[in-house]
Scaffold this motif. Sequence first.
Motif, PDB file in Angstrom:
ATOM      1  N   UNK A 128      66.595  83.123 112.662  1.00  0.00           N
ATOM      2  CA  UNK A 128      65.683  82.005 112.920  1.00  0.00           C
ATOM      3  C   UNK A 128      64.208  82.390 112.756  1.00  0.00           C
ATOM      4  N   UNK A 129      63.388  81.390 112.470  1.00  0.00           N
ATOM      5  CA  UNK A 129      61.946  81.560 112.625  1.00  0.00           C
ATOM      6  C   UNK A 129      61.643  81.319 114.093  1.00  0.00           C
ATOM      7  N   UNK A 130      60.988  82.272 114.742  1.00  0.00           N
ATOM      8  CA  UNK A 130      60.692  82.175 116.173  1.00  0.00           C
ATOM      9  C   UNK A 130      59.172  82.135 116.359  1.00  0.00           C
ATOM     10  N   UNK A 131      58.698  81.105 117.017  1.00  0.00           N
ATOM     11  CA  UNK A 131      57.256  80.941 117.238  1.00  0.00           C
ATOM     12  C   UNK A 131      56.951  81.265 118.706  1.00  0.00           C
ATOM     13  N   UNK A 132      56.151  82.305 118.948  1.00  0.00           N
ATOM     14  CA  UNK A 132      55.866  82.711 120.338  1.00  0.00           C
ATOM     15  C   UNK A 132      54.681  81.962 120.950  1.00  0.00           C
ATOM     16  N   UNK A 133      54.864  81.482 122.162  1.00  0.00           N
ATOM     17  CA  UNK A 133      53.782  80.822 122.907  1.00  0.00           C
ATOM     18  C   UNK A 133      53.539  81.569 124.212  1.00  0.00           C
ATOM     19  N   UNK A 134      52.259  81.861 124.476  1.00  0.00           N
ATOM     20  CA  UNK A 134      51.888  82.510 125.733  1.00  0.00           C
ATOM     21  C   UNK A 134      51.726  81.447 126.816  1.00  0.00           C
ATOM     22  N   UNK A 135      52.486  81.610 127.918  1.00  0.00           N
ATOM     23  CA  UNK A 135      52.377  80.638 129.008  1.00  0.00           C
ATOM     24  C   UNK A 135      52.197  81.351 130.345  1.00  0.00           C
ATOM     25  N   UNK A 136      51.219  82.241 130.382  1.00  0.00           N
ATOM     26  CA  UNK A 136      50.908  82.944 131.637  1.00  0.00           C
ATOM     27  C   UNK A 136      50.570  81.967 132.751  1.00  0.00           C
ATOM     28  N   UNK A 137      50.086  80.788 132.390  1.00  0.00           N
ATOM     29  CA  UNK A 137      49.770  79.764 133.402  1.00  0.00           C
ATOM     30  C   UNK A 137      50.954  78.807 133.559  1.00  0.00           C
ATOM     31  N   UNK A 138      52.096  79.395 133.927  1.00  0.00           N
ATOM     32  CA  UNK A 138      53.313  78.601 134.144  1.00  0.00           C
ATOM     33  C   UNK A 138      53.472  78.293 135.629  1.00  0.00           C
ATOM     34  N   UNK A 139      52.970  79.200 136.468  1.00  0.00           N
ATOM     35  CA  UNK A 139      52.988  79.013 137.928  1.00  0.00           C
ATOM     36  C   UNK A 139      52.025  80.047 138.505  1.00  0.00           C
ATOM     37  N   UNK A 140      51.660  79.861 139.760  1.00  0.00           N
ATOM     38  CA  UNK A 140      50.831  80.873 140.425  1.00  0.00           C
ATOM     39  C   UNK A 140      51.796  81.903 141.018  1.00  0.00           C
ATOM     40  N   UNK A 141      51.667  83.191 140.631  1.00  0.00           N
ATOM     41  CA  UNK A 141      52.628  84.185 141.124  1.00  0.00           C
ATOM     42  C   UNK A 141      52.449  84.447 142.624  1.00  0.00           C
ATOM     43  N   UNK A 142      53.490  85.026 143.237  1.00  0.00           N
ATOM     44  CA  UNK A 142      53.452  85.262 144.688  1.00  0.00           C
ATOM     45  C   UNK A 142      52.278  86.159 145.098  1.00  0.00           C
ATOM     46  N   UNK A 143      51.862  87.042 144.183  1.00  0.00           N
ATOM     47  CA  UNK A 143      50.726  87.925 144.491  1.00  0.00           C
ATOM     48  C   UNK A 143      49.434  87.126 144.697  1.00  0.00           C
ATOM     49  N   UNK A 144      49.396  85.884 144.210  1.00  0.00           N
ATOM     50  CA  UNK A 144      48.167  85.083 144.271  1.00  0.00           C
ATOM     51  C   UNK A 144      48.354  83.769 145.034  1.00  0.00           C
ATOM     52  N   UNK A 145      49.351  83.709 145.918  1.00  0.00           N
ATOM     53  CA  UNK A 145      49.578  82.462 146.661  1.00  0.00           C
ATOM     54  C   UNK A 145      48.291  82.033 147.363  1.00  0.00           C
ATOM     55  N   UNK A 146      47.900  80.787 147.158  1.00  0.00           N
ATOM     56  CA  UNK A 146      46.687  80.265 147.784  1.00  0.00           C
ATOM     57  C   UNK A 146      45.413  80.707 147.075  1.00  0.00           C
ATOM     58  N   UNK A 147      45.558  81.467 146.000  1.00  0.00           N
ATOM     59  CA  UNK A 147      44.375  81.952 145.267  1.00  0.00           C
ATOM     60  C   UNK A 147      44.539  81.657 143.769  1.00  0.00           C
ATOM     61  N   UNK A 148      44.863  80.392 143.489  1.00  0.00           N
ATOM     62  CA  UNK A 148      45.131  79.999 142.098  1.00  0.00           C
ATOM     63  C   UNK A 148      43.923  80.288 141.203  1.00  0.00           C
ATOM     64  N   UNK A 149      42.729  80.052 141.755  1.00  0.00           N
ATOM     65  CA  UNK A 149      41.505  80.268 140.967  1.00  0.00           C
ATOM     66  C   UNK A 149      41.406  81.706 140.472  1.00  0.00           C
ATOM     67  N   UNK A 150      41.741  82.649 141.372  1.00  0.00           N
ATOM     68  CA  UNK A 150      41.682  84.066 140.966  1.00  0.00           C
ATOM     69  C   UNK A 150      42.724  84.368 139.897  1.00  0.00           C
ATOM     70  N   UNK A 151      43.882  83.710 140.024  1.00  0.00           N
ATOM     71  CA  UNK A 151      44.912  83.929 138.997  1.00  0.00           C
ATOM     72  C   UNK A 151      44.437  83.372 137.647  1.00  0.00           C
ATOM     73  N   UNK A 152      43.787  82.224 137.678  1.00  0.00           N
ATOM     74  CA  UNK A 152      43.245  81.653 136.432  1.00  0.00           C
ATOM     75  C   UNK A 152      42.260  82.641 135.803  1.00  0.00           C
ATOM     76  N   UNK A 153      41.430  83.268 136.638  1.00  0.00           N
ATOM     77  CA  UNK A 153      40.503  84.281 136.117  1.00  0.00           C
ATOM     78  C   UNK A 153      41.258  85.425 135.440  1.00  0.00           C
ATOM     79  N   UNK A 154      42.362  85.831 136.064  1.00  0.00           N
ATOM     80  CA  UNK A 154      43.165  86.922 135.490  1.00  0.00           C
ATOM     81  C   UNK A 154      43.730  86.514 134.120  1.00  0.00           C
ATOM     82  N   UNK A 155      44.218  85.281 134.047  1.00  0.00           N
ATOM     83  CA  UNK A 155      44.757  84.792 132.765  1.00  0.00           C
ATOM     84  C   UNK A 155      43.662  84.837 131.697  1.00  0.00           C
ATOM     85  N   UNK A 156      42.471  84.384 132.086  1.00  0.00           N
ATOM     86  CA  UNK A 156      41.378  84.273 131.111  1.00  0.00           C
ATOM     87  C   UNK A 156      40.771  85.641 130.772  1.00  0.00           C
TER      88      UNK A 156
END
Length: 416
Positions: free
Chosen positions: A176-204
Amino acid sequence: MVRKLFRNADIYTSVDRGAPLAGTALGRVARLQGGALYSVNGVLRAVGDERDVLAVAASSGIDMEVDCQGLCLIPGFVDCHTHMCFATLREEEFGLRLEGLDYLEILRRGGGILSSVRSVRSVSEQELFCATRRQVLKALQFGTTTVEIKSGYGLNTQSELKMLRVIERVGKETALDVIPTFMGAHAVPESHTGRAGEYVDLVIDEMIPAISAQGIARFCDVFCETDIFSVEQSRRILMAAKASGLGLKIHADEVHDLGGAGLAAELPTVSAEHLLAASDASLLAMAEVGVIAVLLPGTAYSLRKEYARAAYMRKIGVPVAIATDCNPGTCYTESMPFVFGLAVLKMNLTVSEALAAATLNGAYALGMADRVGSLEPGKYADFLLLEGSTPAILAYHAGVSPVVGVYKKGELVAGQ
Ligand code: NIG
Ligand code: FE
């Protein structure tokens, strides 16, 4: 050089006019009874009436001839939205959903996507590869010849990269032709519960630069949803992804009308996915700029929700694609025929519209329309043979795959 003639076929294909199909054009499918295809090294050179194709083939040479026995022949499916890279199933969670527990509540309690994150992190890269390959090969049996696969069960740089390496390897080691998509922003991981903004910074600040430096993803997707990522956070992530050269996608208004579809039109993204709860205003804005609506009826089916408003989207001119969303949570199926049936019987697309949505428009949603999605000279000889006399068999023969032959770049890769 391998020159192949496929003759005696009843060909149904959308016609590529250089843009995703919308409105009445969505249902315009060409039929070539007594049709033939001629390919050289897996790329189509001629498609059409058998006599015309034979004339081209005879003058260039034929190494192999295949009699399609009058079977119905359609382009290979382009499954443009999946989460097929996962390690374990979540049957227990399915049981909870059957008892009435809400999908997002399961996630809030640390299950759902977060349980897939735990299992993806805990298995070896080789194990994850084997599991992903198994899922992809199942999809191939059901007629998928091009597939998009998202990361998003890693949720830290190291594990997201592990997923993307696996996805890349599956593309290299299967047909098959496989097209990869990065979806690091699929959920806020347990390490960042309540700190979504910091996780967004990590993604960026960390993930997107690492991923684009390795050239290991083509698109970036974000789950824009209540209590996951807000419209503002999604905008920040997608703008950073765009600046890094990634194409943009967004899970928009899947459960609640948060305005994700409106953001898709504003940026614009190539596609907006799900849209079960999208407002008229957002959909009209999408129509204006040509954002593709990727509809995932298997997810509405499995979550027991109202289906996306495909008839309204057609009426206002939003280009529509359909895909499986194959994932261990909201929709566990690799079957495009199943999704095709739902699109016709539950979203009221015509058979021709569903065919365009499952092939050419899916190809546009992946930036692959120059190579796949319809049967035309210059594109790959990616096609399926169906039992049954028209593509309607895909909806009519419920729960069973009518795909009896799968050809990728002119090679028989499954069936017959
Ligand atoms: O498309 N909505 C977010 N992502 C997937 C579900 C992923 C999961 O539950 O594992 C979806 O529905
Ligand atoms: Fe999804």
